[in-house]
Design an enzyme around this catalytic site. Sequence first.
Site, PDB file in Angstrom:
ATOM      1  N   LYS A  48       7.815 -37.520  36.908  1.00  0.00           N
ATOM      2  CA  LYS A  48       7.547 -38.321  35.731  1.00  0.00           C
ATOM      3  C   LYS A  48       8.417 -39.575  35.730  1.00  0.00           C
ATOM      4  O   LYS A  48       9.469 -39.621  36.366  1.00  0.00           O
ATOM      5  CB  LYS A  48       7.840 -37.500  34.458  1.00  0.00           C
ATOM      6  CG  LYS A  48       6.937 -36.295  34.258  1.00  0.00           C
ATOM      7  CD  LYS A  48       7.310 -35.555  32.988  1.00  0.00           C
ATOM      8  CE  LYS A  48       6.493 -34.289  32.822  1.00  0.00           C
ATOM      9  NZ  LYS A  48       5.078 -34.575  32.547  1.00  0.00           N
ATOM     10  N   ASP A  84      10.334 -29.879  32.570  1.00  0.00           N
ATOM     11  CA  ASP A  84       9.265 -30.361  33.443  1.00  0.00           C
ATOM     12  C   ASP A  84       9.574 -31.773  33.926  1.00  0.00           C
ATOM     13  O   ASP A  84       9.336 -32.755  33.226  1.00  0.00           O
ATOM     14  CB  ASP A  84       7.931 -30.343  32.693  1.00  0.00           C
ATOM     15  CG  ASP A  84       6.765 -30.766  33.574  1.00  0.00           C
ATOM     16  OD1 ASP A  84       6.943 -30.792  34.812  1.00  0.00           O
ATOM     17  OD2 ASP A  84       5.691 -31.058  33.039  1.00  0.00           O
ATOM     18  N   LYS A 142       3.184 -20.375  27.848  1.00  0.00           N
ATOM     19  CA  LYS A 142       3.726 -21.230  28.906  1.00  0.00           C
ATOM     20  C   LYS A 142       5.189 -21.513  28.613  1.00  0.00           C
ATOM     21  O   LYS A 142       5.531 -22.048  27.555  1.00  0.00           O
ATOM     22  CB  LYS A 142       2.938 -22.536  28.976  1.00  0.00           C
ATOM     23  CG  LYS A 142       3.535 -23.580  29.934  1.00  0.00           C
ATOM     24  CD  LYS A 142       2.808 -24.914  29.804  1.00  0.00           C
ATOM     25  CE  LYS A 142       3.496 -26.027  30.597  1.00  0.00           C
ATOM     26  NZ  LYS A 142       2.852 -27.343  30.388  1.00  0.00           N
ATOM     27  N   GLU A 202       1.410 -28.359  36.261  1.00  0.00           N
ATOM     28  CA  GLU A 202       1.928 -27.031  36.609  1.00  0.00           C
ATOM     29  C   GLU A 202       1.604 -25.954  35.586  1.00  0.00           C
ATOM     30  O   GLU A 202       1.609 -24.758  35.895  1.00  0.00           O
ATOM     31  CB  GLU A 202       3.459 -27.109  36.787  1.00  0.00           C
ATOM     32  CG  GLU A 202       4.297 -27.053  35.523  1.00  0.00           C
ATOM     33  CD  GLU A 202       4.077 -28.211  34.565  1.00  0.00           C
ATOM     34  OE1 GLU A 202       4.236 -28.017  33.348  1.00  0.00           O
ATOM     35  OE2 GLU A 202       3.740 -29.328  35.038  1.00  0.00           O
ATOM     36  N   ARG A 204      -1.100 -24.944  33.998  1.00  0.00           N
ATOM     37  CA  ARG A 204      -2.267 -24.090  34.234  1.00  0.00           C
ATOM     38  C   ARG A 204      -2.013 -23.086  35.345  1.00  0.00           C
ATOM     39  O   ARG A 204      -2.615 -22.014  35.375  1.00  0.00           O
ATOM     40  CB  ARG A 204      -3.487 -24.958  34.549  1.00  0.00           C
ATOM     41  CG  ARG A 204      -3.391 -25.711  35.862  1.00  0.00           C
ATOM     42  CD  ARG A 204      -4.307 -26.913  35.891  1.00  0.00           C
ATOM     43  NE  ARG A 204      -3.832 -27.946  34.987  1.00  0.00           N
ATOM     44  CZ  ARG A 204      -4.543 -29.006  34.627  1.00  0.00           C
ATOM     45  NH1 ARG A 204      -5.773 -29.147  35.069  1.00  0.00           N
ATOM     46  NH2 ARG A 204      -4.044 -29.908  33.815  1.00  0.00           N
ATOM     47  N   ASP A 212       8.547 -28.213  26.885  1.00  0.00           N
ATOM     48  CA  ASP A 212       7.401 -27.649  27.599  1.00  0.00           C
ATOM     49  C   ASP A 212       7.390 -26.125  27.588  1.00  0.00           C
ATOM     50  O   ASP A 212       6.495 -25.510  28.156  1.00  0.00           O
ATOM     51  CB  ASP A 212       7.381 -28.164  29.045  1.00  0.00           C
ATOM     52  CG  ASP A 212       5.973 -28.417  29.546  1.00  0.00           C
ATOM     53  OD1 ASP A 212       5.039 -28.450  28.726  1.00  0.00           O
ATOM     54  OD2 ASP A 212       5.803 -28.581  30.764  1.00  0.00           O
ATOM     55  N   ASP A 216       2.599 -32.206  38.694  1.00  0.00           N
ATOM     56  CA  ASP A 216       2.865 -32.316  37.267  1.00  0.00           C
ATOM     57  C   ASP A 216       1.793 -31.624  36.431  1.00  0.00           C
ATOM     58  O   ASP A 216       1.833 -31.670  35.211  1.00  0.00           O
ATOM     59  CB  ASP A 216       2.958 -33.792  36.859  1.00  0.00           C
ATOM     60  CG  ASP A 216       3.609 -33.988  35.500  1.00  0.00           C
ATOM     61  OD1 ASP A 216       4.279 -33.048  35.036  1.00  0.00           O
ATOM     62  OD2 ASP A 216       3.431 -35.066  34.898  1.00  0.00           O
TER      63      ASP A 216
END
Length: 490
Positions: free
Chosen positions: A284, A277, A272, A356, A358, A295, A354
């Site tokens: 957030k 993010d 990933k 994202e 997966r 991230d 949020d």
Amino acid sequence: MKGGGSSRSGGAVVVEHLTFTANAGDSDPRSRAVLFAGQLPNLHKLAWSQVKGKLEPRVTQEVWKTALRILNPNPVDTCSLWLKHAFVAALPAKVSRHNSPSSAQFLTRLICNSLSGKTDQCIVLVCEYADVFALACALARAFPLFTRRTGLDKREDKLTVTVQFILVGENIEPLCESTLACLSNAAEGIRLAARIVDMPCCEMNTDDFLVEINLVGSELGIIPTIIRGEELNHKGFGGIYGVGKAAMNPPALAILSHTPEDATQTIAWVGKGIVYDTGGLSIKSKTHMPGMKRDCGGAAAVLGAFRAAVKQGFKENLHALFCLAENAVGAKATRPDDIHRLYSGKTVEINNTDAEGRLVLADGVCYACKDLKADIILDIATLTGAQDRANAASSRAGLFIQAHIGFDWPGVWVHIDMASTVHSGARATGYGVALLLALFGRATDNALLKIISPVGVNFATEADDAMENCLKKRRHEFCLKLCSLSVVQN
């Protein structure tokens, strides 16, 4: 705004060269600081003749013996032998479910707190052969590459650290060249991954990450496959495209492929790579957004591990997949209630932008399955987030990803969530590089990696009628050994 922190963790010193050698040579601590570290029973096995060349004339044999006598690790203890230039440090020898036999997890902070960073340094680690890899990887985490601290662009601030292992136990021979090369490759991979994670998005956006991938590819003689921007949308990668389409720098799926002639199976590592993010439109808060540059830790780990594995003579087909996007806010941003069709053909209704990670990983693992025909797929990500804190553990996100491979897929699938281990304090750890190298060590030509690897990677079955049961059993064994290795090596 944040200040610096300690000299090492805050980035006040840049160690340009981290060198592993069979013999670090003799030197005066005044010109090259020295640290001896190991579990106390191992330190007591050292003869004065083994250490005096790095301590004299500043430290006498009597001072050395006195230091060993007063060390009382709880869990660690450090004793200065001469000012801030010579130390001996004891790691804990007790083992519990919270630490590994090597006690490697204590070494990183111990190094940061011991040596001053004003001169070149020599670190001597005293251990058994089985603990060499774990300690070398822990040591590498103590020397981050990234800093933007004012005034640190001078050449004299970039130091050299030389590392020597003195072995105790059954195998006391100096480390051979192949083992030293393995340690160097692993350390370089860890520091590469940590540098990428430490860098802010203004310097490590999707374009910059692709540059890093191309540099590794060029070094290894591999041309990456890159699908990005609108091409992702046209080819059906609705997860990666949907997450990253609002950002200034377009999203991308990049693949590095190592395909040796005599390979018998295909392995895919999927990382990933969310370079930042914000949470998207499910944005957030001001306290939860700082640190979201990390991230991309999964993709960074895959890049560092792939580079090291190929350099170590990986014998199977190995594909590194990087699912790159910035989860930004903008006119094109995905909205809650939007529906995306992912590469698997499945449609997904978005209720939290949020969650994202997966989505991008689902596209990545599906590509590994459908296009690369992988026998083993491992995805690694900083995944545990807003969706899972309220609903379930990270296994829920993992099952979402597996659904896009297919629950009846006969291969081996492993999901690693590294959300809590991607950093320690203000610094990235490079987590995942050591884990992947050790887990797949038997697919390399390196003797050390083969010894520490808990599982083989040949999942071929003996007979067609026993295929399904055999694969289920081996998937179970693979995952159990992965869990145990995660504790031991990281």
